[in-house]
Design a protein around this motif. Structure first.
Motif, mmCIF file in Angstrom:
data_model
loop_
_atom_site.group_PDB
_atom_site.id
_atom_site.type_symbol
_atom_site.label_atom_id
_atom_site.label_comp_id
_atom_site.label_asym_id
_atom_site.label_seq_id
_atom_site.Cartn_x
_atom_site.Cartn_y
_atom_site.Cartn_z
ATOM 1 N N PRO A 1 53.508 67.274 -16.044
ATOM 2 C CA PRO A 1 52.763 67.785 -17.201
ATOM 3 C C PRO A 1 51.628 66.824 -17.565
ATOM 4 O O PRO A 1 51.842 65.613 -17.637
ATOM 5 C CB PRO A 1 53.810 67.830 -18.319
ATOM 6 C CG PRO A 1 55.134 67.744 -17.633
ATOM 7 C CD PRO A 1 54.908 66.976 -16.376
ATOM 8 N N VAL A 2 50.421 67.354 -17.772
ATOM 9 C CA VAL A 2 49.255 66.538 -18.141
ATOM 10 C C VAL A 2 48.844 66.909 -19.554
ATOM 11 O O VAL A 2 48.630 68.080 -19.868
ATOM 12 C CB VAL A 2 48.071 66.783 -17.164
ATOM 13 C CG1 VAL A 2 46.877 65.922 -17.550
ATOM 14 C CG2 VAL A 2 48.499 66.506 -15.733
ATOM 15 N N LYS A 3 48.765 65.892 -20.433
ATOM 16 C CA LYS A 3 48.376 66.131 -21.831
ATOM 17 C C LYS A 3 47.136 65.292 -22.149
ATOM 18 O O LYS A 3 47.076 64.110 -21.806
ATOM 19 C CB LYS A 3 49.516 65.722 -22.783
ATOM 20 C CG LYS A 3 50.849 66.398 -22.486
ATOM 21 C CD LYS A 3 50.899 67.801 -23.039
ATOM 22 C CE LYS A 3 52.137 68.563 -22.548
ATOM 23 N NZ LYS A 3 53.399 67.970 -22.905
ATOM 24 N N LYS A 4 46.163 65.922 -22.840
ATOM 25 C CA LYS A 4 44.946 65.226 -23.270
ATOM 26 C C LYS A 4 44.907 65.248 -24.795
ATOM 27 O O LYS A 4 45.455 66.151 -25.422
ATOM 28 C CB LYS A 4 43.701 65.934 -22.716
ATOM 29 C CG LYS A 4 43.631 65.966 -21.199
ATOM 30 C CD LYS A 4 42.478 66.805 -20.696
ATOM 31 C CE LYS A 4 42.837 68.283 -20.693
ATOM 32 N NZ LYS A 4 41.827 69.121 -20.014
ATOM 33 N N GLY A 5 44.248 64.256 -25.373
ATOM 34 C CA GLY A 5 44.120 64.246 -26.828
ATOM 35 C C GLY A 5 43.692 62.884 -27.309
ATOM 36 O O GLY A 5 43.545 61.941 -26.520
#
Length: 932
Positions: free
Chosen positions: A915-919
């Motif tokens: 899973p790739v999360k940006k923020g």
């Protein structure tokens, strides 16, 4: 005889008692007749402020010592403890100097009895220990050391360690003890007095040697036991074809067996590659069980064909892991006996004859004396005679004198059966599996006599390094310190000739027919050569400095040495190189001419004379090698990439000249892959974006005839890893280094507080690591975290990793070597941070040359070389986080190019699906909290 030992430890306000630094804590542990009989400890008011760094180190502050007694008040308690005793401490001169100063200032007499240093004793008695800090030794001996750098805790642990060291001494053979006693007069402590007392007691009884030890030619050695192989039915060597047979076999080695399908697939792939005589590339993800995946099939194949199989690795750690862990496991699994051997280059092995001869030398310096004592103890433990087992913090020069290498005078035949190198070589002739390293494997190609027997089948583990090692192997290098050290040896020979009263030999070598001019001529040649060497490296540094005018922000740099350059600095350097090579040849010829008479006088020479002549001839071999290196780098036409590495703060001493081929593919195909029948190259990182194209090109393999296998990791990365990318960081290429470091430091502090440490931060450059470390320290936000940084915190990669695992709240900052080979399973590592994508700098000489070559051949330098190389490094870094099926962790990539560029997707595609999360950082911190 003194049976009383007082173990002392002090905490102080600094390092210099003569400059007014004072004791803040004193502790003593009394040992009598081998038992701890008394303890005493006290805080002490130093009448001065405790510096912040001492408070941080010891946990002792001004408030704690405010109402403590003065030293003069506790001195009357200390003096009776020390009466008629040995003063013992870990680094004894430090504690003794402080105590003496305090006693004298308080109006008491100082301590003038015998002293013992547990650091010195541990070096001698634990010659293979990883380190000699008190915490390292406590861990090694399973001693509880709960409050390092507090005197009462340190004194207790030192006392327990000292009792172990005393026990170790008492168990040494009488012969070894006598030799240690003869050498120990040159130590800093009074170990000689203690050894004298032990020998008096030992001489009262007849010694019975343990069955594992023998005395040979006056030296105690570990007995070499030859295992007899029981011949078994050939049916035993039938490779298990189906899964059921494999399960029945492999589960013999495990208490709790868990089937790994990927491992069985790899076994079949390796076996078929050898059987069908073709080369294979096998990428085996973390957790597949790669080592056993190739060891099982090669063991069957070696037995069936009665041929040796070579296993080559890049790192010593993997070799040791295979020998210590995998081979014993393999032994439990297989239905037959196998013979395996670890092989290294010849000069890794000690020459017992040379060592025995060197024990007669006198006037040794401290380092040589200590090294001799270490080796005497090591020889009753070692089965290999391999110097990599030893922890020789100093003594490298002495090792050159006793290492195994070809000799002019035949070895005394009596030593042959005990010769470690010959034993290893003979064992290799009989072995089924030979474990070695890439460098030794490649030395087979040079045509020199190799320690390896002839072989047609080979496994190359850590295969992603093979091309780089080949580049180093086919290349050349020159560095100032090694060169200076070599030339400095010459002056010792005259002194030694006089010391051994070898006037005839001195005359033959330096005077020749009594002509004094000859002596002056030889000495003048050495002076001229030393001057030219200094001039040569000075001009090298000048050339590099002139060319580096545009390189800012770093003290260390690499400068390409261009063939096209016609500048005056280059001309001066090349002329100096020619002169230097010419003078090297002259000195070599002059000494050889003076040694010609030896051919006629061999029989009349004493052992001492032969030993010294061997040293001089070894020196001449090294001299010739140096001359060839200089010529290869400067005076011969070459298409090699050439560059200078230096540090502007100390240009001459750390200047190195390197020459490497831009590509080794052709050489590897012609000299290795076309010659061998079956080579399996394996690693966890061989593919880029699910393709082997890059590694195939680098190694020169034929894609049509090379089997390609990808075996994915069995781990459930979807549930074990979260990949986070902060969007509130600047683009790395759009701000200055300082601005970028300030931004990432704030993020590192925030993440560390969220993860409670347990972080590995990977940098691509040391300068950025150092700046980030200093900023974190300055901020004070992470003062209660153990900050361990490569190049700043002393110690090897293994030691830094072990220290990191020792603390609950720790942060480890690493560059190059930490991107792979670091194994930190479980909760010790929960967070991995990559500061930037690991592209090689475009102006790095070898990268620049490779890119130029690809462009000239019509390729795209970025997509054909720079990107795939960076992706492989990225995959290696990613592999640090999850080491077992139970691990869970967060990976953060600070470099936004991974999401803002087209090529960034190739990095994400090359690792397992996660899973790739940006923020922004605040959002990601919330996610970290909930995830961990």
């Amino acid at each position: 005889m003194i049976n009383k030992f007082v173990v002392i430890d002090l905490e102080t306000t600094g390092n210099a008692p003569k400059k007014g630094e004072r004791i803040i804590q004193f502790a003593a542990v009394v040992i009598e007749d081998g038992i701890i009989t008394e303890k005493f400890s006290s805080l002490i008011n130093p009448k001065k402020t405790i510096p912040a760094f001492i408070e941080e180190l010891t946990g002792l502050n001004n408030e704690m010592v405010k109402n403590a007694p003065l030293f003069s008040e506790i001195a009357p308690n200390i003096i009776p403890l020390l009466k008629d005793a040995y003063f013992v401490a870990h680094n004894v001169l430090f504690d003794l100097s402080f105590l003496q100063e305090e006693l004298l200032q308080a109006g008491f007499e100082g301590f003038y009895g015998p002293v013992l240093d547990t650091v010195e004793m541990a070096r001698v008695l634990f010659p293979t220990a990883d380190g000699y800090k008190l915490s390292d030794l406590a861990e090694k001996e399973n001693l509880l050391h709960d409050r390092p750098h507090q005197a009462d805790s340190d004194a207790q642990v030192t006392a327990e360690l000292f009792l172990i060291l005393l026990e170790r001494l008492s168990l040494l053979p009488l012969r070894t003890l006598r030799q240690l006693e003869q050498l120990s007069g040159g130590l800093k402590s009074d170990l000689q007095q203690l050894l004298d007392e032990i020998l008096i007691e030992k001489d009262k009884n007849i010694e019975k040697l343990p069955e594992t030890i023998e005395i040979f030619k006056n030296i105690a050695l570990k007995k070499h036991l030859v295992s007899m192989e029981v011949k078994k039915d050939l049916k035993q060597y039938q490779y298990p074809v189906n899964e059921e047979e494999k399960i029945d076999m492999v589960k013999q080695g495990f208490e709790f067996f868990e089937k790994r399908t990927g491992q069985f697939i790899m076994m079949d792939g390796v076996f078929q590659s050898l059987l069908n005589e073709h080369h294979s590339l096998i990428e085996a993800g973390t957790g597949v069980g790669k080592s056993l995946g190739y060891l099982v099939p090669i063991a069957f194949f070696a037995k069936q064909k009665d041929l040796p199989i070579v296993v080559s690795t890049h790192t010593i750690q993997l070799q040791e892991q295979i020998i210590k862990n995998e081979i014993p496991l393999l032994t439990r699994i297989l239905p037959f006996t196998i013979k395996s051997v670890l092989l290294k280059g010849r000069n890794h092995y000690i020459s017992l004859e040379k060592f025995s001869q060197s024990l007669m030398d006198e006037n040794d310096n401290y380092d040589t004396t200590l090294t001799k004592m270490q080796i005497l103890v090591w020889l009753i433990e070692t089965e290999t005679g391999d110097k990599d087992e030893l922890n020789l913090s100093s003594g490298a020069i002495y090792w050159n004198k006793i290492k195994n290498e070809p000799t002019v005078f035949k070895l005394n035949q009596d030593w042959h059966e005990k010769d470690f190198y010959l034993r290893a070589k003979n064992a290799a002739q009989e072995a089924d599996i030979i474990i070695t390293n890439h460098s030794l494997l490649l030395s087979d190609l040079s045509g020199e006599r190799s320690i390896l027997p002839e072989f047609d089948y080979c496994i190359i583990d850590e295969g992603h390094h093979f091309e780089k090692v080949a580049s180093q192997f086919f290349g050349h290098s020159l560095d100032y310190l090694t060169t200076r050290l070599l030339l400095g040896q010459f002056g010792l020979y005259e002194q030694k000739l006089l010391f051994y009263k070898m006037e005839d030999l001195l005359a033959s070598m330096f005077l020749q027919k009594g002509d004094l001019v000859q002596t002056f001529e030889l000495n003048r040649m050495v002076i001229d050569l030393s001057y030219e060497m200094d001039e040569f490296f000075k001009l090298m540094a000048i050339y590099a400095k002139v060319k580096s005018v545009h390189k800012k922000g770093s003290n260390r740099f690499k400068i390409r040495f261009s063939s096209e350059d016609q500048g005056k600095e280059k001309k001066a350097l090349v002329i100096s190189a020619e002169r230097f090579a010419f003078l090297l040849k002259d000195l070599h010829s002059a000494i050889m001419a003076r040694l010609e008479w030896i051919k006629k006088e061999k029989e009349s020479l004493s052992n001492e004379q032969k030993s010294l002549i061997e040293e001089i001839l070894t020196f001449l071999t090294e001299l010739d090698r140096l001359r060839n290196n200089v010529q290869d780098c400067f005076t011969k036409e070459t298409n090699f990439v050439r560059w200078i590495e230096m540090d502007s703060r100390s240009p001459q001493n750390v200047t190195t000249f390197l020459a490497r081929p831009a590509t080794v593919a052709t050489a590897l195909v012609e000299k290795f892959f076309n010659v061998k029948k079956g080579v399996v190259i394996t690693s966890a990182t061989l593919t880029v974006n699910k393709s082997f194209d890059y590694i195939i090109k680098e190694l020169g393999l034929d894609p049509g005839s090379t089997t390609q296998m990808m075996i994915p990791s069995p781990f459930n990365y979807q549930n074990q890893v979260q990949l986070l990318i902060p969007e509130d960081l600047p683009e790395i290429n759009k701000v200055t280094l300082e601005e970028y470091v300030i931004a990432i430091t704030e993020h590192i502090i925030t993440i560390a507080e969220a993860t409670k440490g347990r972080m590995l931060i990977l940098f691509t450059a040391y300068d950025m690591l150092k700046k980030a470390y200093e900023l974190i320290k300055e901020s004070g936000f992470l003062n209660d975290y153990a900050m361990i940084a490569q190049g700043i915190t002393s110690g090897s990669r293994t030691r830094l990793t072990r220290n990191f695992q020792r603390y609950d709240k720790a942060i480890l900052l690493g560059t190059s070597s930490f991107w792979e080979g670091v194994d930190i399973p479980g909760e010790d590592l929960s967070c991995l941070v990559m500061v930037r994508l690991p592209f090689s700098p475009p102006d790095e000489p070898l990268t620049e040359a490779k890119c130029q070559l690809i462009t000239q051949q019509g390729g795209n330098a970025f997509s054909d070389y720079s990107l795939p190389e960076a992706i492989l490094r990225f995959k290696q870094g990613f592999g640090r986080l999850i080491r077992t099926e139970k691990d869970r962790g967060i990976m953060l990539v600070f470099d936004k190019r991974i999401i803002t560029t087209k090529y960034g997707r190739a990095f994400i595609k090359s690792i397992p699906s996660v899973p790739v999360k940006k923020g922004n950082m605040d959002e990601l911190v919330e996610l970290i909290h909930s995830w961990l």
